[in-house]
Every structure is written in structure tokens, then in C-alpha cells.
Design an enzyme around this catalytic site. Structure first.
Site, short mmCIF file in Angstrom:
data_model
loop_
_atom_site.label_atom_id
_atom_site.label_comp_id
_atom_site.label_asym_id
_atom_site.label_seq_id
_atom_site.Cartn_x
_atom_site.Cartn_y
_atom_site.Cartn_z
CG ASP A 151 24.08 -25.40 -18.77
OD1 ASP A 151 25.21 -24.97 -18.44
OD2 ASP A 151 23.30 -25.93 -17.96
CG ASP A 185 23.85 -25.70 -12.77
OD1 ASP A 185 23.05 -26.07 -13.63
OD2 ASP A 185 24.89 -25.07 -13.04
N GLY A 186 25.52 -23.13 -10.72
CA GLY A 186 25.45 -21.70 -11.06
C GLY A 186 26.26 -20.84 -10.11
C1 DX5 Z 1 22.87 -21.55 -16.06
C2 DX5 Z 1 23.42 -22.97 -16.26
C3 DX5 Z 1 24.63 -23.25 -15.40
C4 DX5 Z 1 25.77 -22.30 -15.73
C5 DX5 Z 1 26.96 -22.61 -14.87
O1 DX5 Z 1 21.61 -21.47 -16.68
O2 DX5 Z 1 22.45 -23.92 -15.93
O3 DX5 Z 1 25.05 -24.59 -15.63
O4 DX5 Z 1 26.16 -22.46 -17.07
O5 DX5 Z 1 27.99 -21.73 -15.27
P1 DX5 Z 1 28.70 -20.77 -14.17
O6 DX5 Z 1 29.47 -21.73 -13.27
O7 DX5 Z 1 29.58 -19.89 -15.00
O8 DX5 Z 1 27.60 -20.07 -13.46
ZN ZN Z 2 23.17 -26.01 -15.86
#
Ligand code: DX5
Ligand code: ZN
Length: 205
Positions: free
Chosen positions: A32, A168-169
């Protein structure tokens, strides 16, 4: 279903996190990148990307991707994903990513509708559905965004396209069964805030 591990929120240092991910069977390391303007947060300057042994999936949450694509087109970068909400010329950005021999993708924030990407959809290798508001790891998955999975699957079948769908997320073992028709899930804190990364990945699989 493939797994990409995001290193944004880890209980370990960047270097240790990368080493631990290398030892798992995750298909990708999800990177990220935030610039503090497209999202309020700024990602720390990664210093150990040379130690990444996995294909790198770069998620650019930045207002001006032009200046980031070259920087993150590293030897093991597999794809660069930019945001639909950009005001920049998305078509030429996608072409620039492809000119590096990389796969390209568009990410949709939770509030962004799918029709925003239909004009680019033929040239995409990935569509990333953000199930949290972009910028931070460790947030709760926003369930009512998941309808986009079925809509994207329908478009893919109707137009006979090959793009892969990424969620994602906020992904964890409790909500993973809500996203069976995703091709790739990104998981950050659910994996990296624990000691045994592989065990967490096994729970997702
Ligand atoms: C949020 C990012 C995601 C996030 C995923 O802006 O794009 O990739 O880091 O992390 P988790 O799984 O902890 O939500
Ligand atoms: Zn991400």
C-alpha cells in the site's frame, strides 16, 4: 482463491514482516502506497523491498501516480493498481503501467460505483474492490460493498473478459465466506498482527 498479504499494519518491523511473508505460501505481497493527499495517511518509505521474494502487487493511493509508477516498477513487481477516483488521465496511466510490462488494475473506493470503470474494463488485469475506506489497515470490512463482486462477475461473463477481482480491506476468517467469487483477497492485520502468518493464511483458505 489467492491471498495477498498487506504489510501496512503489522506487529513486526517492515523487514521482519517481509521475511515472515516470504516463508508463507501467500501468492502476493500487497504494497500500500499513500501520499497524504489522495488519502490523509502517508505510507512509510519502504526500505526492504529488495528482500521481497513474492510477486509484488502495488496499490497506489496517490493523487499523481505518474511519479510513482517508475519508482515501484521493481524487479518483482507483478502489478500496479491505481484508483478510479483520480482526476488524472486514467487511460494513459494504465498504458504507462503496461509499458513497464506489468499488469494493471483499477481500485474502487467503497462509495464508487462500478460504472465508473466500464470504459476502461477491457484493458484491466485486475479490479480491486476496497471494502474499507482507503488509508489504514485494521479497519472493519464494509459488507454492503460486496454486491460489487456479483456485478463484476456478470460483466466479466457478459463481455468474456479475463480480469481478476481482488477484495481489499478488513478481510478475516469470519467474513471470508462472503467473498467466494473473489479471485484474490488482500489481508493485512488479520495475518500480520499475529505470530503465525501461515496459520492465519490457512484459516482464510
Ligand atoms: C487500506 C489498504 C488495505 C489494508 C488491508 O487502505 O488498501 O490493503 O492495508 O489491511 P487490513 O487487512 O488490515 O484491512
Ligand atoms: Zn491495499
Amino acid at each position: 482463491m489467492k491471498v495477498a498479504v498487506s504489510i501496512l499494519k503489522s506487529k513486526y518491523s517492515e523487514e521482519e514482516t517481509i521475511k515472515k511473508i516470504n516463508e508463507t505460501n501467500a501468492e502476493y505481497l500487497h504494497l500500500d502506497v499513500m501520499d497524504g493527499t489522495f488519502v490523509n495517511e502517508v505510507s512509510f518509505e519502504y526500505e526492504h523491498l529488495g528482500e521481497v521474494k513474492k510477486p509484488l502487487q502495488v496499490h497506489l493511493m496517490v493523487s499523481n501516480p505518474f511519479s510513482y509508477i517508475g519508482k515501484y516498477a521493481l524487479k518483482n513487481t507483478e502489478s500496479i493498481i491505481i484508483h478510479t477516483e483520480l482526476t488524472e488521465d486514467i487511460d494513459s496511466l494504465l498504458d504507462i503501467i503496461k509499458s513497464y510490462g506489468l499488469k494493471c488494475g483499477l481500485a474502487l473506493n467503497p462509495e464508487t460505483q462500478i460504472e465508473k470503470i466500464t470504459s476502461y474494463i477491457d484493458k484491466l488485469d485486475y479490479v480491486l474492490i476496497l471494502t474499507v475506506n482507503p488509508g489504514r489497515g485494521g479497519q472493519k470490512l464494509i459488507k454492503d460493498v460486496l454486491y460489487k463482486l456479483d456485478e463484476l462477475n456478470r460483466i466479466r461473463v457478459d463481455k468474456n473478459l479475463q480480469f481478476e477481482i481482488i477484495v481489499d480491506g478488513g478481510v478475516n476468517n469470519e467474513n471470508i465466506d462472503l467473498m467466494n467469487n473473489a479471485d484474490i483477497v488482500v489481508s493485512g492485520s488479520y495475518v500480520c498482527m499475529n505470530d503465525n502468518f501461515q496459520e492465519q493464511i490457512n484459516h482464510l483458505r
